[in-house]
Scaffold this motif. Structure first.
Motif, mmCIF file in Angstrom:
data_model
loop_
_atom_site.group_PDB
_atom_site.id
_atom_site.type_symbol
_atom_site.label_atom_id
_atom_site.label_comp_id
_atom_site.label_asym_id
_atom_site.label_seq_id
_atom_site.Cartn_x
_atom_site.Cartn_y
_atom_site.Cartn_z
ATOM 1 N N LEU A 1 6.070 1.667 6.311
ATOM 2 C CA LEU A 1 4.914 1.206 6.550
ATOM 3 C C LEU A 1 3.869 1.958 7.283
ATOM 4 C CD1 LEU A 1 4.197 -2.690 6.561
ATOM 5 C CD2 LEU A 1 3.429 -1.178 8.657
ATOM 6 N N LYS B 1 7.706 -4.633 7.969
ATOM 7 C CA LYS B 1 8.627 -4.250 7.008
ATOM 8 C C LYS B 1 9.584 -5.349 6.824
ATOM 9 C CE LYS B 1 10.542 -0.398 7.200
ATOM 10 N NZ LYS B 1 11.104 1.091 7.911
ATOM 11 N N TYR C 1 2.201 -0.746 2.878
ATOM 12 C CA TYR C 1 3.585 -0.679 2.598
ATOM 13 C C TYR C 1 4.003 -0.077 1.433
ATOM 14 C CZ TYR C 1 8.417 -2.628 2.362
ATOM 15 O OH TYR C 1 9.786 -2.728 1.977
#
Length: 140
Positions: free
Chosen positions: A80, A103, A73
């Motif tokens: 991501l 996310k 991420y």
């Protein structure tokens, strides 16, 4: 008195190991149990996270040590990426849903107690619970 080349190599190796050990201690590594449940099944296992300045990278494995997927991420870009996704989840539509859900979850991890997230549209429930630290980790 000339310097011995073995002594210089040994000194360089020790300095590199010291720098590496310092770098590893600076990184924040978290271990959590994870449950991802959906209508027709679920995944339970362990999530390992490593937080750095700009990224959070991690992996999710089941109880048998089989990797479900890896992820990275990128905080600054709010992106991501999924890697090494297990075959049964390696479909574009599943990857998209998991990517969007993670996310939402990752900024809240690692939790102090447990963290729950629910994708109401797809009926997917995520539960992340921190694992207790072992004696070996506490003494480091």
């Amino acid at each position: 008195m000339p310097m011995n080349s073995k002594w210089i190599k040994n000194l360089c190796l020790q300095m590199c190991l010291l720098l590496l050990a310092t770098d590893l201690q600076a990184q924040s590594v978290s271990r959590m149990s994870v449950e991802i449940s959906f209508e027709k099944g679920g995944i339970t296992g362990v999530c390992l996270l490593r937080k750095e300045e700009q990224t959070v990278s991690g992996t999710i494995m089941n109880e048998f040590g089989i990797k479900v997927f890896d992820f990275v991420y990128y905080r600054q870009r709010d992106k991501l990426r999924l890697f090494n996704v297990i075959e049964m989840l390696d479909k574009w539509y599943i990857r998209r849903v998991v990517r969007r859900d993670l996310k939402q979850v990752l900024p809240h991890l690692p939790p102090v107690s447990e963290y729950r997230y629910e994708n109401r549209k797809r009926h997917i429930h995520y539960l992340f619970t921190p694992l207790p630290t072992t004696e070996d980790e506490a003494t480091e």
